[in-house]
Scaffold this active site. Structure first.
Site, PDB file in Angstrom:
ATOM      1  N   PRO A 135      36.852  41.474  40.844  1.00 14.54           N
ATOM      2  CA  PRO A 135      35.751  40.842  40.110  1.00 14.54           C
ATOM      3  C   PRO A 135      34.912  41.751  39.209  1.00 14.54           C
ATOM      4  CG  PRO A 135      35.120  41.176  42.383  1.00 14.54           C
ATOM      5  CD  PRO A 135      36.548  41.623  42.271  1.00 14.54           C
ATOM      6  N   CYS A 136      35.509  42.209  38.118  1.00 16.28           N
ATOM      7  CA  CYS A 136      34.777  43.042  37.168  1.00 16.28           C
ATOM      8  C   CYS A 136      33.676  42.249  36.454  1.00 16.28           C
ATOM      9  CB  CYS A 136      35.731  43.681  36.164  1.00 16.28           C
ATOM     10  SG  CYS A 136      36.863  42.542  35.377  1.00 16.28           S
ATOM     11  N   HIS A 137      33.763  40.928  36.474  1.00 11.84           N
ATOM     12  CA  HIS A 137      32.733  40.103  35.840  1.00 11.84           C
ATOM     13  C   HIS A 137      31.400  40.158  36.579  1.00 11.84           C
ATOM     14  CE1 HIS A 137      34.868  37.556  38.746  1.00 11.84           C
ATOM     15  NE2 HIS A 137      33.705  36.951  38.934  1.00 11.84           N
TER      16      HIS A 137
END
Length: 179
Positions: A135-137
């Site tokens: 989850p880089c977001h």
């Protein structure tokens, strides 16, 4: 052999890539660094077990069910530094945010260093080849700035909203040549 297939999502088309029954890539259409691996030939193969698992995972995710990352065998390709950053990303809970600076502090501590560059962390986050699942977001800039998402800021906002994050207090990055 590397294999690929497509997944139709609420975010648009997503390309999935695998190698040896492990997921090596998940890219939203138009994403920066799409397919950023030394793979010259991918064979289209829609019905592999890893792709079926990933599509089910993504179905659950987009339905708001918060599936666990460890349900999928992941094998992103990267440097040791990127692996450290991606491991931290995997530990960010649904609906939570962290800053690039916070990750830099964790990396500095893990490496027994005084400090670490937030920009270096940003580069590793941006080159995450398994979007959404790693989850880089969930990473934002200082003061709630929604900077830096290879899939586009609009998609970053949508993903955060799917996870129940109130994005109304987050700020959009300044565009070049604007005051």
């Amino acid at each position: 052999m590397y294999y690929s297939t497509n997944y139709a999502s609420p975010m648009g088309n997503i390309t999935l890539a695998s190698h040896q029954n492990k997921l090596v890539g998940v890219w939203i259409e138009g994403q920066k660094y799409f397919g950023d691996m030394a793979v010259k030939k991918w064979q289209e193969q829609a019905n592999l077990a890893i792709f079926n698992q990933t599509k089910h995972w993504l179905d659950d995710y987009f339905a708001g069910k918060n599936p666990a990352i460890n349900q999928l065998p992941l094998a992103p390709k990267g440097t040791p530094f990127r692996y450290l950053v991606w491991d931290i990303l995997c530990k960010i809970p649904y609906g939570q945010l962290i800053t690039y600076g916070d990750i830099a502090k964790q990396i500095a501590s893990a490496l027994n260093k005084q400090q670490m560059s937030s920009q270096a962390v940003g580069g590793a986050v941006g080159h995450n080849p398994i979007s959404i699942i790693i989850p880089c977001h969930r990473v934002i800039g200082t003061n709630g700035n929604l900077t830096g998402y290879a899939g586009g800021i609009d998609k970053k906002i949508k993903l955060l909203e799917i996870e129940g994050v109130d994005t109304s207090n987050l700020t959009l990055p300044r565009q070049p040549n604007t005051p």
